[in-house]
Design an enzyme around this catalytic site. Structure first.
Site, PDB file in Angstrom:
ATOM      1  N   LYS A   1     -42.128  38.364  29.418  1.00  0.00           N
ATOM      2  CA  LYS A   1     -42.531  39.994  28.984  1.00  0.00           C
ATOM      3  C   LYS A   1     -40.814  40.240  29.410  1.00  0.00           C
ATOM      4  O   LYS A   1     -40.183  40.869  30.918  1.00  0.00           O
ATOM      5  CB  LYS A   1     -43.042  41.187  29.478  1.00  0.00           C
ATOM      6  CG  LYS A   1     -42.884  41.810  28.932  1.00  0.00           C
ATOM      7  CD  LYS A   1     -44.192  42.699  29.269  1.00  0.00           C
ATOM      8  CE  LYS A   1     -44.895  44.369  28.321  1.00  0.00           C
ATOM      9  NZ  LYS A   1     -45.634  44.912  28.695  1.00  0.00           N
TER      10      LYS A   1
ATOM     11  N   ASP B   1     -55.277  52.688  29.898  1.00  0.00           N
ATOM     12  CA  ASP B   1     -54.903  52.389  28.218  1.00  0.00           C
ATOM     13  C   ASP B   1     -56.084  51.721  27.704  1.00  0.00           C
ATOM     14  O   ASP B   1     -55.083  50.023  26.917  1.00  0.00           O
ATOM     15  CB  ASP B   1     -53.388  52.346  27.762  1.00  0.00           C
ATOM     16  CG  ASP B   1     -53.163  52.058  26.214  1.00  0.00           C
ATOM     17  OD1 ASP B   1     -53.504  52.208  26.151  1.00  0.00           O
ATOM     18  OD2 ASP B   1     -51.858  52.118  26.180  1.00  0.00           O
TER      19      ASP B   1
END
Length: 452
Positions: free
Chosen positions: A147, A281
């Site tokens: 990432k 989340d």
């Protein structure tokens, strides 16, 4: 070239104008009108870029401060943008490690797996074995994902945060800010963005999560390759699985969705009531079920923390739901910062009792979302300020219930929580410090009964 301020105002006004017919030029019923304005804001945020996408995501987990229509619209926010060229990603990796991706990995795929507003994700394989902070060694050749923060993302986002902060300062004190403190929201937003721009923070929370569930073979999260991680590059274990939108395929492959629903809800209760740190989340892109019959948690960008005292008070609020006790819910919500003025106590207590009486679904299971989100709306209707952490936790619990019911529709998350609340309250009753604190009041109460 117009200033960034002018672009923000122009895009937002343009979307609001486009929604005028849907709102019947302001004459539509309240819900229809609010939905139209919410759609305009969501479309504006998507066009305005990373900072506004992240702001929309924060709004989507704050039903305590925003209307149901705006929260629902922001939940559909698409944090997916066109990928940037692999050469730009390679330049970030080269800058962070002073080496080409081929020197760091056995293979590196230039085609991205996903592209979002802050980071882009690429697939790779390890060139050498790696020992993570916890768990088995990742062998050479193991698949990983890399990432990478997009070039210029930090500068762009922080510039927009500064603009949003100025707008929030102007908005504070107006009638549009009756239910929330816009400056405090922007401060929370800025903190969230800073955390996401430093990928090491996500890596540390993922490691902590793996450690917390080291004895649970049904809950997994990516292990971090720290030798290939910096503030702008996060390398982690690649986990395959099915999203909640593809559960039929998972069931056909033999995944025990019912068992995972119950186990996953229990795992979240463990995060909240035992550890005091939780994934905040859990939308469908951040949780998988895997071919190994496990639940995989991904992307720890938004997390919540609770002190021991807050955990005890949250336990009492959940116990109030289990035992249908509105007075207990109000008493311990007060300890969590929900201050109900004396003149509002009776109507809030009455509304809370109605929520507790109406939380049973036709199948006999209880509906936490009905109670939790209803409680936030009830407080909002009385203009009672709600602490951010309190609203975030209730929204997270409601989301977990939704995730669990996608796996197994008949699950009762309240019953799932009951063993945790009973065990924690039982331990608290035997705590010598708590007994010493409560003993004088208990003796006084007993004497009053005996002398009546």
């Amino acid at each position: 070239m117009p200033s960034r301020n002018a672009v923000i105002v122009g895009v937002t006004l343009g979307q609001l104008v486009r929604q005028l017919p849907s709102a019947r030029f302001g004459l539509a019923p309240g819900r229809v009108r609010r939905a139209a304005w919410a759609r305009a804001l969501r479309l504006s945020f998507e066009r305005l870029g990373p900072a506004f996408v992240k702001l929309g995501q924060l709004i989507s987990v704050r039903p305590d401060e925003f209307s149901a229509e705006l929260v629902a619209e922001m939940q559909s926010m698409q944090d997916a943008v066109p990928p940037i060229p692999a050469s730009a990603i390679r330049s970030v990796i080269r800058s962070e490690f002073a080496a080409e991706p081929e020197e760091l990995f056995a293979s590196f795929d230039d085609t991205p797996l996903a592209a979002a507003s802050i980071a882009q994700v690429h697939r790779a394989t390890l060139a050498a074995p790696c020992r993570p902070v916890w768990g088995d060694v990742l062998p050479a050749g193991a698949e990983v994902v890399v990432k990478v923060v997009r070039p210029g993302a930090a500068e762009s986002i922080r510039g927009d945060v500064a603009i949003v902060r100025r707008l929030a300062t102007r908005l504070a004190g107006t009638r549009f800010a009756r239910r929330f403190d816009p400056v405090a929201l922007v401060d929370e937003f800025a903190e969230t963005v800073d955390r996401e721009l430093d990928l090491r923070k996500e890596g540390r929370f993922a490691d902590r999560f793996v450690f917390d569930f080291r004895d649970d073979d049904k809950v997994v999260a990516p292990r971090i390759v720290w030798s290939r991680t910096t503030a702008k590059v996060l390398t982690m274990e690649y986990i395959t699985g099915w999203r909640l939108s593809d559960l039929e395929t998972a069931r056909a492959a033999g995944v025990d969705c019912k068992g995972l629903a119950i186990h996953g809800a229990t795992a979240f209760m463990r995060q909240v009531f035992v550890y005091g740190r939780y994934h905040a989340d859990l939308h469908p892109a951040n949780i998988f079920v895997t071919p190994e019959n496990t639940i995989a948690y991904l992307d720890f960008g938004i997390v919540g923390y609770l002190t021991p005292e807050e955990r005890m008070n949250i336990t009492q609020v959940m116990a109030a739901l289990v035992y249908r006790d509105p007075d207990r819910a109000l008493r311990y919500s007060e300890k969590l910062g929900v201050h109900v003025p004396p003149e509002h106590v009776e109507p809030v207590r009455k509304g809370l009792g109605e929520l507790l009486d109406g939380d049973v679904r036709p199948d006999g299971t209880r509906d936490f979302a009905h109670f939790g989100l209803g409680f936030l709306r009830l407080l909002g209707a009385h203009d009672i300020a709600i602490p951010g952490g309190y609203g975030l936790l209730i929204k997270s619990l409601a989301t977990v219930e939704g995730v669990a019911r996608a796996l197994y529709p008949e699950i009762d998350i309240v019953s799932t929580a009951q063993p945790f609340t009973t065990r924690i309250l039982g331990r608290a009753m035997g705590d010598p410090v708590r007994v010493r604190e409560r003993m004088p009041a208990a003796v006084r109460a007993a004497l009053r009964v005996l002398t009546e």
